[in-house]
Each structure stands twice: as structure tokens, then as C-alpha cells.
Design an enzyme around this catalytic site. Structure first.
Site, PDB file in Angstrom:
ATOM      1  NE  ARG A  23      -2.768  -0.906   2.969  1.00 13.56           N
ATOM      2  CZ  ARG A  23      -3.585  -0.707   3.990  1.00 13.56           C
ATOM      3  NH1 ARG A  23      -4.765   0.245   4.513  1.00 13.56           N
ATOM      4  NH2 ARG A  23      -3.101  -2.235   4.910  1.00 13.56           N
TER       5      ARG A  23
ATOM      6  CE  LYS B 210       3.274 -19.039  11.835  1.00  9.87           C
ATOM      7  NZ  LYS B 210       3.718 -18.011  12.611  1.00  9.87           N
TER       8      LYS B 210
ATOM      9  CG  HIS C  98       9.935 -20.239   8.865  1.00 11.63           C
ATOM     10  ND1 HIS C  98       8.513 -19.871  10.043  1.00 11.63           N
ATOM     11  CD2 HIS C  98      10.769 -19.774   9.948  1.00 11.63           C
ATOM     12  CE1 HIS C  98      10.120 -20.065  11.200  1.00 11.63           C
ATOM     13  NE2 HIS C  98      11.395 -19.839  11.144  1.00 11.63           N
TER      14      HIS C  98
ATOM     15  CE  LYS D 157      14.407 -22.754  11.646  1.00 10.08           C
ATOM     16  NZ  LYS D 157      14.593 -21.532  12.737  1.00 10.08           N
TER      17      LYS D 157
ATOM     18  CD  GLU E  93      10.286 -17.519  19.098  1.00  5.92           C
ATOM     19  OE1 GLU E  93      10.751 -16.702  18.521  1.00  5.92           O
ATOM     20  OE2 GLU E  93       9.013 -17.346  19.994  1.00  5.92           O
TER      21      GLU E  93
ATOM     22  CG  ASP F 185       3.622 -17.452  16.735  1.00 13.54           C
ATOM     23  OD1 ASP F 185       3.884 -16.911  15.311  1.00 13.54           O
ATOM     24  OD2 ASP F 185       4.568 -16.344  17.803  1.00 13.54           O
TER      25      ASP F 185
ATOM     26  CG  HIS G 257       6.774 -22.780  13.670  1.00 17.10           C
ATOM     27  ND1 HIS G 257       6.795 -22.633  12.661  1.00 17.10           N
ATOM     28  CD2 HIS G 257       7.272 -22.081  13.865  1.00 17.10           C
ATOM     29  CE1 HIS G 257       7.012 -21.300  11.681  1.00 17.10           C
ATOM     30  NE2 HIS G 257       7.473 -20.826  12.694  1.00 17.10           N
TER      31      HIS G 257
ATOM     32  CE  LYS H  40       6.645 -14.673  20.311  1.00 15.00           C
ATOM     33  NZ  LYS H  40       7.771 -14.921  19.259  1.00 15.00           N
TER      34      LYS H  40
HETATM   35  C1  BG6 Z   1       7.393 -17.283  13.647  1.00 19.66           C
HETATM   36  C2  BG6 Z   1       6.706 -16.589  14.580  1.00 19.66           C
HETATM   37  O1  BG6 Z   1       6.323 -17.707  13.190  1.00 19.66           O
HETATM   38  O2  BG6 Z   1       8.490 -17.639  14.517  1.00 19.66           O
HETATM   39  C3  BG6 Z   1       6.982 -15.977  15.581  1.00 19.66           C
HETATM   40  O3  BG6 Z   1       5.931 -15.874  14.135  1.00 19.66           O
HETATM   41  C4  BG6 Z   1       8.551 -16.901  15.747  1.00 19.66           C
HETATM   42  O4  BG6 Z   1       6.902 -15.703  16.530  1.00 19.66           O
HETATM   43  C5  BG6 Z   1       9.173 -17.184  15.378  1.00 19.66           C
HETATM   44  O5  BG6 Z   1       9.802 -15.595  16.854  1.00 19.66           O
HETATM   45  C6  BG6 Z   1      11.098 -17.779  15.541  1.00 19.66           C
HETATM   46  O6  BG6 Z   1      11.046 -18.546  14.127  1.00 19.66           O
HETATM   47  P1  BG6 Z   1      12.616 -18.766  14.069  1.00 19.66           P
HETATM   48  O7  BG6 Z   1      13.211 -19.054  12.672  1.00 19.66           O
HETATM   49  O8  BG6 Z   1      13.661 -17.978  15.045  1.00 19.66           O
HETATM   50  O9  BG6 Z   1      12.382 -19.745  15.090  1.00 19.66           O
END
Ligand code: BG6
Length: 478
Positions: free
Chosen positions: A39, A142, A172, A176, A210, A229, A234, A330
Site C-alpha cells: 500500500r 502463515k 518456515h 531449516k 525464544e 503462532d 512449527h 516467549k
Molecule cells: C514465526 C513466529 O513463525 O516464527 C514468530 O510468528 C517466531 O513469533 C518465529 O518468533 C521463530 O522463528 P525462528 O526461525 O527464529 O525460530
């Protein structure tokens, strides 16, 4: 490639650096062109300049002018609101110009790095403008829906315009290296398969921890929480890869058929088997950090969870009665993603009681990140008189074994989408199974109000998560 959401964080931090890494390794076709769409008002030149800075700041490779120039030559920008049909016509014009000038032959990858609310409009607009020449691939970031109903709706919409093999749903984690290595470890080595089951494995622990908070994503996070999330995607993908049967080959359908069987076998955990948490104020790496409810954009009474732990069972012959303890959060003490396979104790150690105190069960730990590698904990004799046993590690470290840096997940995923290989992307049925489990947990949470915050930032999570394992006479690995 068209990136929708080109002014967002993902484009800047991950997508452009990944494209640059591919360009450095000559993995992009020479004709490759990129159209950024968002945008924000911006000229082509400003867009290229902003992306150049992003690459300089976030790419893993040294910045090389000639590589950047070759990429930038095919880059342009369209400013439009996603809901505005005429914007889509502008994008199409750009794509036709690329076909003409660079010979892209109608081949398109559409990358939807946009908020969920924008996806269905885009799917329709892109679908209605499909042309007959060339192939089309749609990469969807996602979160894929918000629950089972919305994910199904989205899947139905996608099917109206695209076939399943044209849709690439990103998780993602699957890109990895270390996650892919889990399959190499299991299926390229003969020694693990015979013991990879309930007869030899006591339990499995999967941790996605994290130390960061929610950064500037309060809007998104308030809607999603840790369960949507990270747990929904994951974490459950890591469970599937750990528990799946060997696929007959490494094609997209063979691998995904096996993963979905695991997801389908997951027993819905009862309320006592799931723990949720939210961080309060605390200390991380010597710095005081605010509690979740004090983060900008978060309600002071928020009931959003920033931590989830669960005991899961995979109800099949291989895994019946073997708990998979999973947790994510987190603001935990450090960033760490690991899969630990804890084997059963040696049945009858023939050493005196005192000497075998240090005798612990063998644990195979797959370090997804950081310190990527695999280690096996075994008992060894402490040198000297007597027979004292201590646990030691046999380590494989990526850094030591392979002297090349690890590619970023997005490099692999973008390239695979361009090549049309969906092995590392999640299929409709996987996503739906994942949501079905999350919906059941979320429904139970609705009935039962949480008392938050219940862990301080910088600590390993709520006490109830420790109790979850203590009830089974087990404990989380520290
Ligand atoms: C994302 C989440 O999919 O993955 C984030 O939305 C998270 O909240 C992230 O921090 C973590 O990815 P990675 O590759 O740093 O482990």
C-alpha cells in the site's frame, strides 16, 4: 515473482536476503524479475534502494554490487490497496512487461506475505487473472486461517482457482537445514529405526523456546497467542517429522502422506495435559523487560498466552503410550529449539548402587537451533579406581563437520516453490488436522479462565509446566 506485502518486515528481513543469497549462488534464472506490491506509496527506485539496504543489513553473504545490480535490474514496485481490483491490473501489466522484456514466459510465483484478512481477496483477484501461458505458483505465509473453519474456507477458495500442487503453504521450520536433517538422521542411518519406537523410547521432548518478546507485533499476537503462532504449525510439524513412518521416497506426496497420518493419530489432550502461560515483567540477559500486558498495543487484562506446554500421544502401534512433551514460549531464558529422544534406562546395570548414580538414560538430542547439530548422551566410566559412571556427550556440530554456513530456511523454500517441489510445504489435510487439535484445546481454554501472568520473563515458564512432567516422574531438560 510478485511479493504482496513488500513493505513488511518479512520481505525486508527474510525474503530479499534469501533472494540475494540465491542470486549469489547463481540459483536464480537470469530472466528472474520481481514485482513488489504494497500500500505504501513508493517509486521503483525507492523500492530498489530500500531493498538494497535490507540486503545489506540482513543478508548472510557479503554485499556485492554486481550481484545486487543483476537482481535489481528486474525489480519494480506497484503501490495499491489489496482490495483494489485496479491494482491487480497494474500488477498484471508489469508481469506482461517482464514477459516481453526478460522472457519470463508467463511463469509466476505469487508470494502472499500479507495479513490473513487480505488473503482471500488476493486469491480471487490473482485467480481471475490467470493466463494460459506458463505456470503459476502461490506461496501462502502463515497464519493459514485462524481456526479449522477459516482454514477450510481458505482451502476451498484456493481450490476454486488453483490446484493443490500450485499452492505452497509456508511453515518456515520445514526449510531449516536441521529440520531436514531429522529425516536424514532417521532414514539415512540404519541404527536408529530399530529403536525408534515405544519399546525403546521412554518419551520425547520438543522445545521451541525464544528469549524475544512479541516485538512490535501486538495486533497479530493478541489474536494468535503461542498456540496459533508456534504450536499449531512449527511444533506440530516437528512432532510429525519425529514420529512419522519412513516414506517410500522423498516426493511431496509420500512425505506428506506419512506426516498427516501422525497428525491424524494425535490424541486430543485433556485440560490437565495442557498448560498455558503468560510472562510478567522480568530480566533477560541482564536487562529488565516489561510483562506481556505492559507491551505496547496489548490490553492490560489480556488473556493471550505466550507459553504453551502439552503432553501429546500419538495413537498408533509405533508410539502408543509414549508421551511427546512439547513446549513453546516467549521471553524464556534463551533461544533454543531441540528435539530430545529419551531412551529407556538400561534394564539391569551390573554396577554397585553407588557407582551407577550417574547412570542416566541415553538421550539423543537434535539441536535445531542454535549450536546446530546432534548429540547423544551416553554413560561412560570416570577414569580411575572403581566403576563410577557419568553421562557424557557424543557431538556432531554442523559448524565443525561442514565448513559452509547454513542456508536460511527461506532460501530453500523460495527455490523449491520456483521448482514446483512442495515436499517442504504443508498440504491442505495437514493444516486442517493441526487446526482441529488447536481448536479442541482453545475450546477448553474458553471454559476455564486463566490466571495470568504466571511466569516471569527470563524464567523457564510456569510452574504448572514442571508439574505436568513431575506427575509422570519426569522433568524437562534444562
Ligand atoms: C514465526 C513466529 O513463525 O516464527 C514468530 O510468528 C517466531 O513469533 C518465529 O518468533 C521463530 O522463528 P525462528 O526461525 O527464529 O525460530
Amino acid at each position: 515473482m510478485v511479493i504482496f506485502g513488500a513493505s513488511g518486515d518479512l520481505t525486508k528481513r527474510k525474503l530479499l536476503p534469501a533472494l540475494y543469497a540465491l542470486a549469489c549462488r547463481r540459483l536464480l534464472p537470469e530472466q528472474f524479475g520481481l514485482v513488489g506490491v504494497a500500500r505504501t506509496e513508493e517509486s521503483d527506485e525507492d523500492f530498489r534502494e530500500r531493498m538494497k539496504e535490507a540486503v545489506k543489513a540482513h543478508a548472510r553473504d557479503e554485499f556485492r554490487d554486481e550481484v545486487w545490480e543483476s537482481l535489481a535490474r528486474g525489480m519494480s514496485y506497484v503501490s495499491t490497496d489489496f482490495a483494489d481490483e485496479s491494482g491487480e491490473d497494474l500488477v498484471l501489466e508489469r508481469l506482461r512487461a517482464l514477459d516481453r522484456d526478460r522472457g519470463t514466459k508467463g511463469n509466476r510465483v505469487y508470494y502472499l506475505a500479507v495479513p490473513p484478512s487480505a488473503i482471500s481477496t488476493l486469491v480471487r483477484e490473482i485467480g481471475e487473472r490467470r493466463e494460459t501461458e506458463g505456470w503459476t505458483r502461490l506461496v501462502v505465509e502463515k497464519p493459514f486461517g485462524h481456526d479449522l473453519t477459516s482454514a477450510r474456507e481458505l482451502n476451498t477458495q484456493l481450490r476454486e482457482h488453483f490446484t493443490e500442487d500450485e499452492v505452497f503453504r509456508i511453515d518456515h521450520y520445514l526449510g531449516k537445514e536441521t529440520v531436514q536433517n531429522l529425516m536424514a538422521l532417521r532414514f539415512a542411518n540404519g541404527i536408529f529405526e530399530p529403536v525408534w519406537n515405544r519399546q525403546f523410547i521412554d518419551h520425547v521432548q520438543i522445545t521451541v523456546a525464544e528469549s524475544i518478546g512479541i516485538e512490535s507485533r501486538a495486533d497479530f499476537y493478541e489474536q494468535s497467542g503461542a498456540i496459533r503462532d508456534i504450536f499449531q504449525n512449527h511444533l506440530l510439524q516437528l512432532v510429525a517429522l519425529t514420529a512419522m513412518e519412513p516414506p517410500i521416497d522423498f516426493t511431496a506426496d509420500s512425505v506428506r502422506n506419512e506426516k498427516v497420518k501422525v497428525l491424524r493419530s494425535l490424541h486430543t489432550p485433556g485440560p490437565k495435559s495442557v498448560v498455558r502461560g503468560q510472562y510478567g515483567r522480568g530480566w533477560i540477559e541482564g536487562k529488565e523487560v516489561p510483562g506481556y500486558r505492559e507491551e505496547e498495543g496489548v490490553s492490560s487484562e489480556s488473556l493471550t498466552e505466550t507459553y504453551v506446554a502439552a503432553k501429546l500421544y500419538v495413537d498408533n502401534w509405533r508410539w502408543a503410550d509414549t508421551p511427546f512433551y512439547v513446549r513453546t514460549g516467549k521471553r524464556l531464558p534463551r533461544r533454543e529449539t531441540t528435539i530430545s529422544i529419551q531412551f529407556q534406562r538400561a534394564p539391569h546395570p551390573p554396577f554397585e548402587d553407588i557407582a551407577s548414580e550417574g547412570l542416566r538414560p541415553n538421550v539423543l538430542v537434535v539441536h535445531i537451533q542454535p549450536d546446530e547439530g546432534v548429540s547423544l548422551e551416553i554413560g561412560a566410566k570416570v577414569p580411575g579406581q572403581g566403576m563410577t559412571i557419568r553421562s557424557v556427550h557424543m557431538d556432531f556440530l554442523y559448524g565443525g563437520a561442514f565448513r559452509t554456513g547454513l542456508p536460511e530456511a527461506y532460501e530453500r523454500l523460495i527455490l523449491d516453490a520456483m521448482l514446483g517441489d512442495a515436499t517442504l510445504f504443508t498440504r491442505t489435510d495437514e493444516v486442517e488436522e493441526q487446526w482441529a487439535l488447536v481448536d479442541a484445546i482453545a475450546a477448553a481454554w474458553k471454559r476455564d479462565r486463566a490466571s495470568f501472568p504466571n511466569y516471569a520473563a527470563g524464567t523457564p515458564g510456569p510452574a504448572a509446566a514442571d508439574e505436568l512432567l513431575a506427575r509422570d516422574s519426569r522433568s524437562w531438560r534444562r
